[in-house]
Design an enzyme around this catalytic site. Structure first.
Site, PDB file in Angstrom:
ATOM      1  N   GLY A 113     -36.009 -46.829 -27.419  1.00 48.42           N
ATOM      2  CA  GLY A 113     -35.112 -46.248 -27.229  1.00 48.42           C
ATOM      3  C   GLY A 113     -35.780 -44.693 -27.766  1.00 48.42           C
ATOM      4  N   ARG A 116     -21.798 -40.835 -27.493  1.00 47.93           N
ATOM      5  CA  ARG A 116     -21.761 -39.931 -28.006  1.00 47.93           C
ATOM      6  C   ARG A 116     -23.421 -38.923 -27.904  1.00 47.93           C
ATOM      7  NH1 ARG A 116     -18.392 -38.857 -31.145  1.00 47.93           N
ATOM      8  NH2 ARG A 116     -19.025 -36.845 -32.160  1.00 47.93           N
ATOM      9  N   ASP A 135     -34.222 -42.332 -28.570  1.00 41.20           N
ATOM     10  CA  ASP A 135     -34.044 -42.468 -30.596  1.00 41.20           C
ATOM     11  C   ASP A 135     -34.563 -43.140 -31.432  1.00 41.20           C
ATOM     12  OD1 ASP A 135     -33.273 -44.640 -28.903  1.00 41.20           O
ATOM     13  OD2 ASP A 135     -30.906 -44.878 -30.075  1.00 41.20           O
ATOM     14  N   THR A 148     -23.551 -47.205 -30.913  1.00 32.18           N
ATOM     15  CA  THR A 148     -23.282 -48.147 -29.664  1.00 32.18           C
ATOM     16  C   THR A 148     -24.001 -49.676 -30.207  1.00 32.18           C
ATOM     17  OG1 THR A 148     -22.863 -46.193 -28.350  1.00 32.18           O
ATOM     18  CG2 THR A 148     -22.376 -48.309 -27.518  1.00 32.18           C
TER      19      THR A 148
HETATM   20  N1  ADP Z   1     -16.228 -37.361 -34.080  1.00 33.82           N
HETATM   21  C1  ADP Z   1     -15.915 -38.945 -33.452  1.00 33.82           C
HETATM   22  N2  ADP Z   1     -15.540 -39.237 -32.673  1.00 33.82           N
HETATM   23  C2  ADP Z   1     -15.469 -40.712 -32.493  1.00 33.82           C
HETATM   24  N3  ADP Z   1     -16.048 -41.731 -32.611  1.00 33.82           N
HETATM   25  C3  ADP Z   1     -16.857 -41.448 -34.013  1.00 33.82           C
HETATM   26  C4  ADP Z   1     -16.712 -39.895 -34.633  1.00 33.82           C
HETATM   27  N4  ADP Z   1     -17.554 -39.511 -35.537  1.00 33.82           N
HETATM   28  C5  ADP Z   1     -18.454 -41.202 -35.709  1.00 33.82           C
HETATM   29  N5  ADP Z   1     -17.839 -41.900 -34.808  1.00 33.82           N
HETATM   30  C6  ADP Z   1     -18.529 -43.491 -34.537  1.00 33.82           C
HETATM   31  O1  ADP Z   1     -20.062 -42.716 -33.836  1.00 33.82           O
HETATM   32  C7  ADP Z   1     -19.588 -43.821 -33.064  1.00 33.82           C
HETATM   33  C8  ADP Z   1     -20.892 -43.558 -31.962  1.00 33.82           C
HETATM   34  O2  ADP Z   1     -22.054 -43.039 -32.660  1.00 33.82           O
HETATM   35  P1  ADP Z   1     -22.774 -42.708 -32.018  1.00 33.82           P
HETATM   36  O3  ADP Z   1     -24.453 -43.392 -33.125  1.00 33.82           O
HETATM   37  O4  ADP Z   1     -23.057 -40.862 -32.185  1.00 33.82           O
HETATM   38  O5  ADP Z   1     -23.461 -43.483 -31.254  1.00 33.82           O
HETATM   39  P2  ADP Z   1     -24.853 -43.678 -30.212  1.00 33.82           P
HETATM   40  O6  ADP Z   1     -26.003 -42.652 -29.941  1.00 33.82           O
HETATM   41  O7  ADP Z   1     -24.779 -44.517 -29.382  1.00 33.82           O
HETATM   42  O8  ADP Z   1     -23.691 -42.670 -28.377  1.00 33.82           O
HETATM   43  C9  ADP Z   1     -18.592 -44.664 -32.325  1.00 33.82           C
HETATM   44  O9  ADP Z   1     -18.833 -45.599 -31.602  1.00 33.82           O
HETATM   45  C10 ADP Z   1     -17.342 -44.095 -33.559  1.00 33.82           C
HETATM   46  O10 ADP Z   1     -17.749 -45.238 -34.465  1.00 33.82           O
HETATM   47  C1  PAZ Z   2     -31.109 -49.940 -28.842  1.00 32.60           C
HETATM   48  C2  PAZ Z   2     -29.994 -48.422 -27.666  1.00 32.60           C
HETATM   49  C3  PAZ Z   2     -29.299 -48.325 -26.866  1.00 32.60           C
HETATM   50  C4  PAZ Z   2     -29.567 -47.789 -29.078  1.00 32.60           C
HETATM   51  O1  PAZ Z   2     -28.993 -46.596 -27.962  1.00 32.60           O
HETATM   52  P1  PAZ Z   2     -27.404 -46.098 -28.973  1.00 32.60           P
HETATM   53  O2  PAZ Z   2     -27.107 -47.292 -29.742  1.00 32.60           O
HETATM   54  O3  PAZ Z   2     -27.915 -45.323 -29.964  1.00 32.60           O
HETATM   55  O4  PAZ Z   2     -26.146 -45.124 -27.881  1.00 32.60           O
HETATM   56  C5  PAZ Z   2     -31.603 -47.823 -27.458  1.00 32.60           C
HETATM   57  O5  PAZ Z   2     -32.393 -47.144 -28.232  1.00 32.60           O
HETATM   58  C6  PAZ Z   2     -31.631 -48.442 -26.216  1.00 32.60           C
HETATM   59  O6  PAZ Z   2     -31.355 -48.010 -24.730  1.00 32.60           O
HETATM   60  N1  PAZ Z   2     -33.425 -48.585 -26.549  1.00 32.60           N
HETATM   61  C7  PAZ Z   2     -34.050 -49.203 -25.201  1.00 32.60           C
HETATM   62  C8  PAZ Z   2     -34.189 -50.504 -25.785  1.00 32.60           C
HETATM   63  C9  PAZ Z   2     -35.030 -50.669 -26.519  1.00 32.60           C
HETATM   64  O7  PAZ Z   2     -35.190 -50.367 -27.757  1.00 32.60           O
HETATM   65  O8  PAZ Z   2     -35.285 -51.827 -26.676  1.00 32.60           O
HETATM   66  K     K Z   3     -28.366 -43.438 -31.356  1.00 31.52           K
END
Ligand code: ADP
Ligand code: PAZ
Ligand code: K
Length: 282
Positions: A101, A11, A103, A131
């Site tokens: 990462g 997302r 984040d 994810t």
């Molecule tokens: N509005 C939404 N639509 C779809 N998925 C959502 C929503 N809100 C929360 N989620 C959940 O959040 C997860 C992604 O969380 P997020 O922290 O944004 O992921 P990332 O940082 O990895 O992109 C999705 O796999 C889903 O389960």
């Molecule tokens: C671990 C993660 C894939 C998480 O990403 P997200 O779930 O937020 O999409 C991201 O922090 C990343 O790509 N990290 C690099 C590898 C590491 O942190 O060791």
């Molecule tokens: K994240």
């Protein structure tokens, strides 16, 4: 206006910097390989953007697409952040700091700011449920003690769908009622993933806490936080949009000196302190 953008692997989340804090949070589910159509739909009404500060874990191709969009819409080139060895009072535990990462790095920055009066020799455990699910430990002295990574809820279901014949793409189905065990394939897979995530988080945070002498605080964030929280054994502070709060801190510290916007005192993330069973509106 400064736009703060958190591009995860599932997302895209964004907010605008208002004084010292992010505001007007929004998000979309993003495509795996293309995001231009996704963001053109939602950002076409954003005006007067003069900076775009970005945490991108989606790779360079996604970053290039973002750049194309921001240059077209606002003639602005995004500022892509990477994790550092030391900054904001934090020492990165990684052997190669930029491999952490961004984040996770920004989550550390946001937490250190949020709990800046945290007691000596304690530590804060930061869980980000996206994810992937990441756990990071930040000591009160600013030392990042390292972390762990497992697949997130949706990723675990995806693994089963990709590697088994009997399990297809799982709809966002939860177990019906509060039964411990499931009686359909979809809810068995979703329930199993939730338990795997919760058990991992409980065990790692408990083992980490046993090594910390002082106060131990648990923080949870990420899109799946609210799904996992009810299964966790301990109390967590639920801090939604933690990465955007970290972006706000970095953006205001690198703000061009020209703009002296009104300084907003409350510059830490909202605390939706959560018991393991609910998130209470702050
Ligand atoms: N509005 C939404 N639509 C779809 N998925 C959502 C929503 N809100 C929360 N989620 C959940 O959040 C997860 C992604 O969380 P997020 O922290 O944004 O992921 P990332 O940082 O990895 O992109 C999705 O796999 C889903 O389960
Ligand atoms: C671990 C993660 C894939 C998480 O990403 P997200 O779930 O937020 O999409 C991201 O922090 C990343 O790509 N990290 C690099 C590898 C590491 O942190 O060791
Ligand atoms: K994240």
């Amino acid at each position: 206006m400064i736009l703060l953008v958190d591009i995860g692997n599932s997302r895209i989340k964004w907010a605008q910097l208002r004084g010292n804090r992010p505001a007007e949070f929004d998000s979309i589910t993003r495509g795996k390989t293309g995001i231009k159509r996704d963001i053109s739909r939602v950002w076409k009404d954003l005006k007067d953007i003069n900076r775009v500060v970005v945490a991108n874990v989606g790779g360079d191709r996604i970053g290039d697409q973002l750049t194309e969009c921001t240059q077209n819409y606002w003639q602005v080139t995004p500022e892509f952040l990477t994790a550092r060895a030391n900054s904001y009072g934090i020492h990165n535990a990684y052997e190669t700091p930029e491999h952490l990462g961004i984040d996770r790095w920004l989550g550390l920055i946001a937490v250190r700011q949020r709990y800046r009066n945290f007691r000596k020799n304690g530590a804060i455990c930061i869980v980000d449920c996206g994810t992937a699910i990441t756990v990071d430990l930040l000591a009160a002295d600013g030392n990042h003690l390292g972390g762990l990574i497992i697949p997130g809820i949706t990723s675990m279901s995806q693994i089963l769908s990709d590697h088994t014949n009997g399990i297809g793409i799982i709809s966002e189905s939860e177990k019906k009622g509060d039964t411990l065990l499931a009686n359909t394939t979809d809810t068995a897979v979703t329930g199993g993933a939730l338990y795997a995530a919760a058990s991992f988080i409980d065990r790692v945070s408990s083992d980490a806490a046993s090594e910390i002498k002082g106060e131990f605080k648990r923080v949870i964030t990420g899109g799946d936080a609210l799904r996992i929280l009810p299964l966790l054994l301990d109390k967590y502070d639920h801090l939604p949009n933690l990465v955007l709060w970290g972006l706000a801190q970095v953006a205001r510290n690198t703000r061009t000196k020209v703009t002296h916007e009104s300084e907003d005192t409350s510059d830490h993330c909202e605390d939706k302190s959560a018991h393991s069973t609910e998130t209470v509106e702050a």
